[in-house]
Scaffold this motif. Structure first.
Motif, mmCIF file in Angstrom:
data_model
loop_
_atom_site.group_PDB
_atom_site.id
_atom_site.type_symbol
_atom_site.label_atom_id
_atom_site.label_comp_id
_atom_site.label_asym_id
_atom_site.label_seq_id
_atom_site.Cartn_x
_atom_site.Cartn_y
_atom_site.Cartn_z
ATOM 1 N N THR A 7 64.024 26.813 107.174
ATOM 2 C CA THR A 7 64.949 25.736 107.544
ATOM 3 C C THR A 7 66.360 26.044 107.071
ATOM 4 O OG1 THR A 7 64.238 24.496 105.570
ATOM 5 C CG2 THR A 7 63.195 23.930 107.660
ATOM 6 N N ILE A 51 59.543 19.081 106.034
ATOM 7 C CA ILE A 51 59.547 20.458 106.538
ATOM 8 C C ILE A 51 58.131 21.041 106.549
ATOM 9 C CG2 ILE A 51 61.950 20.881 105.888
ATOM 10 C CD1 ILE A 51 60.993 22.404 103.433
ATOM 11 N N ARG A 69 67.624 28.759 109.777
ATOM 12 C CA ARG A 69 67.789 28.281 111.162
ATOM 13 C C ARG A 69 69.117 27.552 111.358
ATOM 14 N NH1 ARG A 69 63.408 23.251 111.671
ATOM 15 N NH2 ARG A 69 64.550 21.773 110.357
ATOM 16 N N GLU A 88 58.684 27.417 104.340
ATOM 17 C CA GLU A 88 59.353 26.335 105.060
ATOM 18 C C GLU A 88 60.804 26.188 104.615
ATOM 19 O OE1 GLU A 88 55.062 25.561 105.668
ATOM 20 O OE2 GLU A 88 56.274 26.188 103.952
ATOM 21 N N LEU A 106 59.041 25.863 113.225
ATOM 22 C CA LEU A 106 60.222 25.191 112.674
ATOM 23 C C LEU A 106 61.453 25.376 113.559
ATOM 24 C CD1 LEU A 106 59.512 26.206 108.994
ATOM 25 C CD2 LEU A 106 59.535 23.855 109.838
#
Length: 572
Positions: A116, A79, A119, A112, A424
């Motif tokens: 993630t 990531i 998302r 990060e 990302l």
């Protein structure tokens, strides 16, 4: 709690390793013990204070709509590689591999990880805004950990991340957190200033550091007494200083034997230092030569230089061979006549100079009558504010002279924009069903640093002076002679009454000499000390000492709880 049950190993002398006052006092008062360089165990007194700070943080985060979560400390390299930051943190990132050879990092921060997470879960604008926070350990492999909890490798941090559908929403979240931080540090009893700051490796848009004012602070802060401007010396944007216009003279190269510093040039040519131009040479991680030029009486701000050069992540002093490769000469440099191959950054104030002195890129030679607007190749230079703020510089907002002070950064708030959501691929569907990137912000508080900063700001020759909101105990009850049953029983009754009234109280029931116990009370910094002695027994009274002022008060036994509550209220 009773002192005979408390693990609080105090020391009479400061360990030799401790430099900063807060470090010395936390070791002496039995708050922390060193496990390894930059790593500490928090003993019960410290953890009580830490938990109180964390509780204040939780209350203010929750009040603004924050929701507490907990993410993994160990983060997969993938990531970070996806965001492009695996290399940015460099050696500061603590990296490891599992038994299968997969790379991980101990989290220095969680942009990060949170991005993630979101998302994969948040798909619609109807789920926004969203603010999630955690309080957990962070890890940064400081090259030289020092000053106790101020610069350590392992530390406790609160980090909140906001997700909004647009920039307006992000700015609303930013304002909420800014206001929350103001309340948090006020409730902790700290004198602080929010200052404009550089985002550093976090990236994104604008940010503010919340800085506790203390002479021992690592941060240098410029502030204005006329308006509310305040900024770190790394960030402070400065007005261009325009020199008075002069008739231009012809550029001329002259001999300046052994004049390889600005001071030497100034003295040899008998010119004001404000008429000289100074060079500093850097290289970035890719070996690019970056030459920075400021007025002779100014200093180069490396952070500003870094931010002005696209793609530069870190700077270090340039090798002489790199300088020579572009036709430069260390100690005698200017942008005039250099070959291609260097990034040249010139401070905006330099461009407003007339008939100045600058290096001629030859040993023992300088140019005089340098007028940068005429003599520097505009197509080959970057013009930017790259100088470090100094006391007396004009305020960029109102023009008043700036003052300088020092401080300890305890928290920082950032707008990130879509820096992480874009890298990302974190998107949601807006009102029109169109895919958009989240607008993000991040907001951190160093819990241990806040505790250490409170000590740096509040102490005297005898020890720590705690604000009641974050003191390990608000009140300590001390029988002068705990071996005397009558004294101990009298003290225990007061202790019970205070405890039942909701006061966080400690009973020092140790069978130590009174002087030892009093010294420990002052060293540890309990806000109020209640003393039980033969005299107070005789008069059916109590003696109270206010740690902050040293004031001694006497009250009748029957009003002790009421009076102590009133005195605590004054201290809040």
């Amino acid at each position: 709690m009773k002192a005979t049950e408390l693990y609080a190993p105090t020391l009479r002398e400061s360990p030799a390793e401790a430099e900063l006052l807060s470090h010395k006092l936390m070791l002496r008062a039995g708050f922390i013990r060193k496990a390894a360089g930059g790593m500490y165990s928090y003993l019960p007194l410290a953890w009580r204070t830490m938990k109180k700070i964390m509780q204040i943080i939780r209350e203010e985060m929750d009040a603004k709509g924050g929701q507490e979560i907990m993410m993994p400390i160990t983060q997969p390299a993938e990531i970070w590689q996806e965001s492009g930051r695996w290399a940015v943190y460099g050696d500061e990132m603590m990296r490891l591999k599992d038994r299968h050879g997969r790379e991980f990092a101990l989290g220095p921060t969680h942009e990060e990880m949170i991005t993630t997470l979101i998302r994969g879960e948040v798909k619609s604008y109807k789920q926004l805004p969203l603010m999630l926070y955690q309080i957990q350990n962070k890890y940064r492999d400081e090259i030289r950990p020092r000053f106790g909890l101020m610069r350590s490798r392992e530390f406790v941090m609160k980090d909140l991340y906001s997700f909004d559908k647009d920039v307006d929403g992000m700015n609303i979240s930013y304002k909420k957190m800014y206001d929350a931080y103001d309340k948090i540090f006020s409730r902790c009893g700290l004198k602080f200033r929010p200052v404009e700051a550089d985002n550093g490796a976090i990236g994104g848009g604008h940010s503010h550091e919340f800085t506790v004012l203390a002479p021992s602070g690592e941060s240098s802060i410029a502030y204005c007494e006329k308006c509310d401007f305040a900024a770190s010396d790394e960030k402070a944007e400065l007005k261009v200083i325009k020199a008075e216009a002069e008739n231009l003279k012809d550029l001329e190269k002259i001999e300046t034997p052994d004049c390889h510093t600005i001071e030497m040039v100034k003295n040899f040519l008998q010119v004001p230092i404000e008429k000289t131009i100074k060079a500093v040479a850097f290289q970035d991680d890719d070996g690019r030569l970056i030459l920075a030029f400021v007025r002779g009486d100014h200093e180069v701000n490396e952070i500003k230089v870094l931010n002005s050069v696209e793609g530069a992540l870190h700077l270090h002093m340039a090798e002489e061979s790199a300088i020579n490769s572009v036709g430069g000469c260390a100690g005698f440099m200017s942008p005039i006549g250099l070959k291609d191959g260097a990034v040249i950054v010139v401070d905006s104030t330099v461009m407003e100079m007339y008939n100045a002195v600058a290096g001629a890129n030859e040993v023992d030679k300088h140019f005089i009558n340098v007028t940068p607007r005429r003599d520097f190749d505009a197509e080959k230079i970057i013009v930017a504010d790259i100088r470090k703020v100094q006391e007396g510089d004009p305020c960029p907002r109102c023009g008043e002279k700036l003052k300088m002070t020092r401080g300890i950064e305890v928290g920082q708030v950032f707008t990130l924009g879509n820096k992480y959501s874009k890298s990302l691929s974190a998107t949601f569907l807006d009102e029109n069903g169109k895919e958009q990137f989240f607008e993000m912000g991040c907001y951190g508080i160093g819990v241990g640093r806040t505790m250490a900063a409170a000590i740096e700001q509040n102490n005297d020759k005898d020890g720590i002076i705690w604000h009641p909101a974050i003191a390990p105990f608000e009140v300590v009850v001390v029988p002068v002679n705990a071996k005397e049953i009558s004294q101990l029983e009298y003290a225990e009754k007061i202790y019970s009454e205070l405890k039942n009234s909701g006061i966080d109280v400690l009973l020092d029931d140790r069978k130590e000499r009174a002087g030892v116990k009093f010294k420990d009370c002052d060293l540890i910094g309990y806000p109020i000390r209640v003393t039980v002695s033969p005299k107070t027994l005789e008069n059916d009274s109590v003696e109270i000492k206010i740690r902050k002022s040293g004031e001694i008060l006497n009250f009748n036994r029957g009003e002790v709880v009421e009076k102590i509550c009133a005195e605590l209220k004054k201290l809040f």
